[in-house]
Scaffold this active site. Structure first.
Site, PDB file in Angstrom:
ATOM      1  CG  ASP A   1      -3.522   6.461 -31.461  1.00  0.00           C
ATOM      2  OD1 ASP A   1      -3.126   7.640 -31.483  1.00  0.00           O
ATOM      3  OD2 ASP A   1      -3.604   5.744 -32.468  1.00  0.00           O
TER       4      ASP A   1
ATOM      5  CG  ASP B   1      -0.286  10.382 -28.155  1.00  0.00           C
ATOM      6  OD1 ASP B   1       0.058  11.562 -28.260  1.00  0.00           O
ATOM      7  OD2 ASP B   1      -0.977   9.790 -28.996  1.00  0.00           O
TER       8      ASP B   1
ATOM      9  CB  CYS C   1      -0.929   0.010   1.220  1.00  0.00           C
ATOM     10  SG  CYS C   1      -0.052   0.120   2.797  1.00  0.00           S
TER      11      CYS C   1
ATOM     12  CB  CYS D   1       4.534  -0.313   1.938  1.00  0.00           C
ATOM     13  SG  CYS D   1       3.472  -1.491   2.809  1.00  0.00           S
TER      14      CYS D   1
ATOM     15  CG  ASP E   1      -2.929  11.820 -30.706  1.00  0.00           C
ATOM     16  OD1 ASP E   1      -2.313  12.779 -31.192  1.00  0.00           O
ATOM     17  OD2 ASP E   1      -2.935  10.682 -31.221  1.00  0.00           O
TER      18      ASP E   1
END
Length: 748
Positions: free
Chosen positions: A625, A629, A31, A34, A439
């Site tokens: 995509d 990017d 978590c 930690c 994009d």
């Protein structure tokens, strides 16, 4: 190999400003608490400049001054904190994470099967205590429950016992310590009560407690395990060797580490370019989607720049090296990805923020309860029963399920709408969005280019061009083939690298390729681009007929306009940042009604724009995509990528959406806001439950059995609240956009 046998100095690499760097894989990180313990603990060592933990990959990146602290001291400090360290390697780390997931699943299955059987026995005892069960039968059922519970707790409780004992050995507490104490005390007391022929034993409480907690732990691990190290995907694009041309004209294949600036390398057809450089001789076509995001092949010739990781077409190129391994654009993308993903990993879930306070408060409440009742004159055994009840009733089941329960239901609803999550906390971050960056190519538009004009089936020249295009794998040729439905290729076709195709048909020369190859006039080209701004051109030359230009564009997704309009009405700030040309981006922005847009943006510029918005307090959703990017996708507050995206971008994105429609973006935002509301409600349910239940348990009005029932009831309450997401969406059909999403805050 053991830690003591490993030469940790060998894993150090040079860092910035005279520092050194080391990447480690750290076991036991569960978590955000930690992460904080590790980073704070290492920064206490002299010379440590930075220590950053990536929660997703469990990767620790450390920069420090070598003459003040050694690598072994860093590993030793991690061991003192209770964490085992290994040299970071994506393949071995993936293997360790997969092994952990399988172990959690086995423990979950054992706890669930054992819990069901013990509950069946307990129901018989509960009902028998109210009627006429004999002591012998009750004892027999208790011993059967013990026979099932003892090995179950020993096996299924290992993920918690290992973590708890490691924390205690390091002199600290975590959320697993009260879990282990509560389970072990419940089992021990139940065993004692079974020996004493008591009416009640609480084996089912211990096992069901483990089952609920293992559900949450496995869901969290599974969510995080879907996002693997980006290094695996970068490796697929990066060449390992290069063909160096020596001064005597010989060609030798050498490792990239032996290539220096100024060397001349040969890039054969079909190979990936290994370095950044300038073409000295040869011509070909290059897939430069790494730089521009465009899938269209770009002609290159003498004097033009090429980048490492891009794919060469059919022609051979001789490239003068300007940036060798470690300094190429591909390496820059990799560094941007790593930096952005580490920054994103600092996100702390609401439930994790309670981790530091939970353990000491629960331990203190249970201990004070036990001591208080002893001082009040109660015997140790009933006082212990009351303190165990406090431990159980304050068990973090509801708190642990508050987020995962909503994630599971919301993930299912998102999947029904074509959205697949890569990141466990993406739902929460989606709900905070106020700005969306798009994009253009492959995101607002479809990934494949399409013929802009309508094809006349009776046009013989176009039909012949379609048959000629069958010989090429160029995206524009493929688009022409689709438009003409050509199925019979022409014979004797010659391909001119970087230019086009030609053949002789009925005594006349037929050419298909670039406008320059087909000798199109400048006026004809300008006229075509004026008719379709930003379009890609494919020329046809047939005998003495005038040269014809075909325009190709990547058309908008069918619902792009309606989705953009809806998002604008809901108050989101919209912007296009694209690597495409200015005319193409400008035309797309005008069509969609988006006033803010930028063209020709490389990865570093996209990251810079993202950082500008984040500095203004914006919560940014990046939708893209292309490989260019990927750094922006990793650095945004949250990110979405279409399924047509390159593999690296999908790995960098927090979620992937399917199909050729843009509506999943709006659906993801709508569902995430409802999911965040459900998460907050669940956390309030958990808090109110403890506020009400703990005083009652401390007062001695709750037995461990009642505490287990109350604990289960709180878990059921948060689960039922999460299921409201599913019930509330049944009446809303996918893609209609009928439901109104509350307007986001301005984020400032």
């Amino acid at each position: 190999m053991t830690v003591h046998q490993r030469d940790w100095q060998a894993f150090i690499t040079p860092g910035n400003n005279g520092a050194v760097h080391m990447d480690l894989a750290v076991d036991g990180i569960t978590c955000a608490a930690c992460m904080g313990e590790i980073e704070r603990g290492l920064k206490r060592l002299p010379g440590i400049r930075s220590a950053r933990v990536n929660l997703t990959s469990q990767r620790l990146a450390v920069d420090w001054v070598e003459d003040q602290t050694g690598a072994e001291e860093i590993v030793g400090e991690l061991a003192r904190l209770g964490y085992a360290a290994h040299p970071f390697d994506p393949a071995s780390q993936k293997e360790r994470q997969d092994k952990t997931g399988k172990q959690l699943l086995r423990c979950l299955a054992v706890a669930g099967f054992a819990g069901m059987n013990i509950m069946l026995l307990s129901v018989s005892v509960w009902s028998g205590n109210a009627t006429d069960i004999t002591p012998e039968t009750r004892d027999f059922f208790h011993w059967l429950s013990a026979l099932i519970a003892l090995p179950t707790v020993a096996y299924a409780g290992r993920p918690f016992t290992k973590s708890a004992f490691g924390a205690l050995a390091a002199g600290r507490l975590n959320m697993d310590v009260p879990i282990v104490i509560g389970v072990f005390l419940t089992v021990a007391l139940s065993f004692v009560q079974t020996l004493q022929h008591q009416h009640h034993a609480y084996f089912e409480s211990a096992v069901m407690l483990l089952f609920f907690l293992l559900v949450g732990r496995y869901l969290d691990h599974n969510m995080r395990g879907r996002t693997r190290s980006f290094a695996e995907n970068i490796a697929a694009l990066k060449a390992e060797v290069a063909a160096r041309m020596n001064s005597d004209g010989s060609i030798r294949e050498v490792p990239l580490s032996k290539i220096n600036t100024g060397d001349l390398v040969l890039v054969s057809g079909g190979e990936r370019v290994p370095v950044d450089g300038v073409v000295e001789t040869g011509q070909s076509e290059i897939d430069q989607s790494l730089v521009t995001g465009e899938s269209i092949l770009v002609p290159v010739r003498r004097g033009q720049r090429v980048y490492a990781g891009t794919l060469n077409g059919a022609g051979a190129l001789q490239v003068r090296v300007e940036a060798a391994s470690g300094t190429t654009l591909l390496d820059e993308v990799n560094r941007l990805l790593e930096t952005a993903s580490q920054a994103k990993s600092a996100y702390v879930r609401i439930a994790d923020r309670a981790a530091r306070l939970y353990a000491p408060l629960v331990h203190g409440a249970a201990a004070l309860t036990f001591l208080g009742w002893l001082l009040a004159g109660l015997a140790w055994q009933p006082a212990l029963v009351i303190s165990i009840s406090v431990l159980i009733i304050t068990c973090p089941c509801a708190l642990g399920l508050a987020v995962p329960a909503v994630q599971v239901v919301a993930s299912g609803q998102l999947f029904r709408r074509g959205i697949l999550l890569n990141s466990g906390d993406a739902i929460e971050r989606l709900a905070e969005i106020d700005t969306i960056l798009f994009d253009k190519t492959g995101t607002l538009t479809r990934p494949e280019p399409e013929l802009f004009e309508t094809v006349d089936p009776a046009d013989e020249t176009i039909a012949l061009a379609g048959r000629l295009a069958l010989a090429s794998r160029h995206p524009l040729s493929a688009a022409l083939v689709r438009a003409t439905s050509a199925i019979m290729p022409l014979p004797d076709i010659e391909e001119i690298a970087g230019a086009g195709l030609e053949t002789n048909h009925e005594g006349k020369k037929l050419r298909l390729g670039s406008p320059q190859f087909c000798q199109a006039s400048r006026e004809l080209i300008d006229e075509a681009l004026e008719r379709a701004p930003g379009a890609s051109l494919l020329a046809i030359s047939y005998g003495d007929e005038p040269v014809r230009l075909l325009t190709f564009r990547q058309s908008l997704r069918p619902d792009a306009a309606s989705v953009i309009d809806r998002l604008g009405q809901e108050g989101y700030t919209l912007e296009i940042i694209s690597g495409d040309t200015l005319p193409a981006v400008e035309d797309c922005a005008k069509t969609l009604g988006i006033s803010a847009w930028s063209a020709g943006m490389k990865p570093a510029r996209k990251i810079a724009r993202l950082e500008e918005l984040q500095a203004e307090g914006r919560k940014v959703l990046m939708v893209g995509d292309g490989l260019n990017d990927a750094p922006a996708l990793a650095g945004a507050h949250v990110s979405l990528s279409p399924v047509s995206a390159v593999h690296l971008s999908q790995a960098a994105a927090d979620a992937v959406f399917l199909g050729d429609r843009l509506m999943p973006v709006a659906d993801a935002l709508h569902l995430s806001r409802r999911a965040r509301a459900a998460i907050e409600q669940n956390l309030w349910i958990s808090a109110l439950y403890n506020v009400i239940a703990v005083p009652i348990a401390v007062a001695g009005f709750v037995t461990p059995l009642m505490a287990a029932v109350a604990m289960s009831a709180s878990s059921l309450a948060v689960t039922a609240n999460a299921l409201k997401l599913k019930w509330g969406e049944t009446s809303r059909s996918s893609g209609t956009g009928s439901a109104q999403t509350p307007k986001p805050s301005d984020g400032r």
